[in-house]
Design a protein around this motif. Sequence first.
Motif, mmCIF file in Angstrom:
data_model
loop_
_atom_site.group_PDB
_atom_site.id
_atom_site.type_symbol
_atom_site.label_atom_id
_atom_site.label_comp_id
_atom_site.label_asym_id
_atom_site.label_seq_id
_atom_site.Cartn_x
_atom_site.Cartn_y
_atom_site.Cartn_z
ATOM 1 N N SER A 196 -8.899 16.989 -3.128
ATOM 2 C CA SER A 196 -8.864 17.347 -1.711
ATOM 3 C C SER A 196 -8.205 16.244 -0.896
ATOM 4 O O SER A 196 -7.486 16.507 0.083
ATOM 5 C CB SER A 196 -10.277 17.599 -1.181
ATOM 6 O OG SER A 196 -10.846 18.735 -1.778
ATOM 7 N N GLN A 197 -8.432 15.003 -1.299
ATOM 8 C CA GLN A 197 -7.867 13.875 -0.562
ATOM 9 C C GLN A 197 -6.411 13.614 -0.904
ATOM 10 O O GLN A 197 -5.601 13.301 -0.020
ATOM 11 C CB GLN A 197 -8.684 12.613 -0.823
ATOM 12 C CG GLN A 197 -8.157 11.380 -0.079
ATOM 13 C CD GLN A 197 -9.054 10.164 -0.241
ATOM 14 O OE1 GLN A 197 -10.111 10.239 -0.861
ATOM 15 N NE2 GLN A 197 -8.629 9.041 0.319
ATOM 16 N N TYR A 198 -6.054 13.762 -2.180
ATOM 17 C CA TYR A 198 -4.742 13.284 -2.612
ATOM 18 C C TYR A 198 -3.737 14.385 -2.959
ATOM 19 O O TYR A 198 -2.557 14.081 -3.148
ATOM 20 C CB TYR A 198 -4.909 12.347 -3.809
ATOM 21 C CG TYR A 198 -5.632 11.071 -3.451
ATOM 22 C CD1 TYR A 198 -5.028 10.120 -2.638
ATOM 23 C CD2 TYR A 198 -6.920 10.832 -3.906
ATOM 24 C CE1 TYR A 198 -5.695 8.954 -2.296
ATOM 25 C CE2 TYR A 198 -7.600 9.673 -3.561
ATOM 26 C CZ TYR A 198 -6.973 8.739 -2.758
ATOM 27 O OH TYR A 198 -7.627 7.585 -2.410
ATOM 28 N N LYS A 240 -16.727 15.008 -7.845
ATOM 29 C CA LYS A 240 -15.720 13.956 -7.886
ATOM 30 C C LYS A 240 -14.312 14.547 -7.951
ATOM 31 O O LYS A 240 -13.395 14.104 -7.241
ATOM 32 C CB LYS A 240 -15.956 13.044 -9.092
ATOM 33 C CG LYS A 240 -17.111 12.063 -8.941
ATOM 34 C CD LYS A 240 -17.238 11.207 -10.184
ATOM 35 C CE LYS A 240 -18.341 10.156 -10.038
ATOM 36 N NZ LYS A 240 -18.007 9.114 -9.043
ATOM 37 N N VAL A 241 -14.129 15.554 -8.823
ATOM 38 C CA VAL A 241 -12.816 16.186 -8.953
ATOM 39 C C VAL A 241 -12.418 16.849 -7.638
ATOM 40 O O VAL A 241 -11.284 16.697 -7.157
ATOM 41 C CB VAL A 241 -12.822 17.223 -10.101
ATOM 42 C CG1 VAL A 241 -11.525 18.022 -10.112
ATOM 43 C CG2 VAL A 241 -13.025 16.530 -11.443
ATOM 44 N N GLN A 272 0.842 -1.178 0.000
ATOM 45 C CA GLN A 272 0.000 0.000 0.000
ATOM 46 C C GLN A 272 0.888 1.242 0.000
ATOM 47 O O GLN A 272 1.824 1.343 0.800
ATOM 48 C CB GLN A 272 -0.897 0.016 1.237
ATOM 49 C CG GLN A 272 -1.945 -1.091 1.256
ATOM 50 C CD GLN A 272 -2.935 -0.964 0.118
ATOM 51 O OE1 GLN A 272 -2.999 -1.819 -0.758
ATOM 52 N NE2 GLN A 272 -3.692 0.124 0.125
ATOM 53 N N PHE A 273 0.611 2.154 -0.917
ATOM 54 C CA PHE A 273 1.369 3.396 -0.996
ATOM 55 C C PHE A 273 0.583 4.503 -0.310
ATOM 56 O O PHE A 273 -0.592 4.737 -0.622
ATOM 57 C CB PHE A 273 1.634 3.762 -2.456
ATOM 58 C CG PHE A 273 2.536 2.798 -3.171
ATOM 59 C CD1 PHE A 273 3.912 2.967 -3.131
ATOM 60 C CD2 PHE A 273 2.017 1.712 -3.860
ATOM 61 C CE1 PHE A 273 4.755 2.073 -3.778
ATOM 62 C CE2 PHE A 273 2.849 0.814 -4.515
ATOM 63 C CZ PHE A 273 4.220 0.995 -4.463
ATOM 64 N N ASP A 274 1.230 5.177 0.616
ATOM 65 C CA ASP A 274 0.569 6.256 1.334
ATOM 66 C C ASP A 274 0.103 7.344 0.370
ATOM 67 O O ASP A 274 0.816 7.725 -0.553
ATOM 68 C CB ASP A 274 1.516 6.873 2.364
ATOM 69 C CG ASP A 274 1.880 5.898 3.475
ATOM 70 O OD1 ASP A 274 1.103 4.941 3.672
ATOM 71 O OD2 ASP A 274 2.927 6.092 4.119
ATOM 72 N N GLN A 275 -1.098 7.832 0.608
ATOM 73 C CA GLN A 275 -1.660 8.938 -0.178
ATOM 74 C C GLN A 275 -1.687 8.645 -1.674
ATOM 75 O O GLN A 275 -1.435 9.530 -2.490
ATOM 76 C CB GLN A 275 -0.894 10.227 0.085
ATOM 77 C CG GLN A 275 -1.259 10.917 1.402
ATOM 78 C CD GLN A 275 -2.734 11.307 1.453
ATOM 79 O OE1 GLN A 275 -3.537 10.653 2.105
ATOM 80 N NE2 GLN A 275 -3.082 12.366 0.755
#
Length: 329
Positions: free
Chosen positions: A288-290, A282-283, A201-204
């Motif tokens: 915002s998350q990544y 969605k965008v 798993q890769f962070d972010q």
Amino acid sequence: MVDFFTERAVDYIEERGDHPFFLMVNYDAPYLLPPTNLGPDFRNRFYYMFVDKKFDTFPRTAISDEMLSLIRGPDDPNRYSRHMLYNLMRMHNDPASMANVCAQIAIVDDGVGQIIAALKDKNLLEDTIVIYTADQANLFGQHGLWGHTIQTRPSHLYDAAVRIPFIVRHPSLPSNYVSDALCSQIDLPSTVLDMVGTTRQFDQSAGTSFKALLQGEDHQRSEVFFEQEESRGVRTDQFSYWCRLPGAGPNVLFNHNSDPLQTENVADQPEYSHVVAQLHQKVTEFFSQYSDPRYDILNAGQAKGSISSETFLAPLMPEGWTATTTSTT
């Protein structure tokens, strides 16, 4: 440069011994910007193969109004951006530049062929995953444009510029299998690790493995995201949606079912308002998350590499913002 990297790659394969290996060959071609791609290039040994060809697959279009609107005066070789703009327009519909493109692609194809032959000669081909891909695409006449997504203000995100080649060879995979499923470059690390029998798993990272897709099975990705400076977008099977830094330009929506070549922006048509709202959300949620806030231009961040349009962006940014290239260790 292409021949140099091919030679070094072949040398490595021939001399590497018996240990497992990872080899990444980054060709600096085809490079489709002037002066490299402007007009003929008789230094390329493949150029003669394409002289006087018809190039039916190259679009013949009028120069885009988006590009014409950037003209601020006569050509001046001492002004980089202006000279680049004029040279891009000189390449437009130019058979010699088209032959140059094809010759650059041919020299890459030749290099890849030599690497495959070296793997075969060392009995490695049947135990090696071979991936052929690119960092970006280029326009060569589509939409009246040549070059990268940054050649307009605001940047564009046409399919012709953000879709890239992706070919994988391994004995465990079906041959001559073609898929139109959506995948993203951020999926590649997880996919490669999955193929060699490990996971991480890769962070972010929003990346997921599409090993199953390569084996002919379903891949559950319903959208991919992309950005270029002040423009961000999402691509689904049916739609492409772009949104911009406020004030930079209009938002864009294409319906691929009725407009596969992306020629009509329907973002302002009332019947698509719900689609725009859904895709804009969605965008917004994805970035915002990544996004790393340091490099989030839509929120007054900087660039990891460089920003090509500081004079365009600065009036839209908070007072005191400057386009400072940021490097990390």
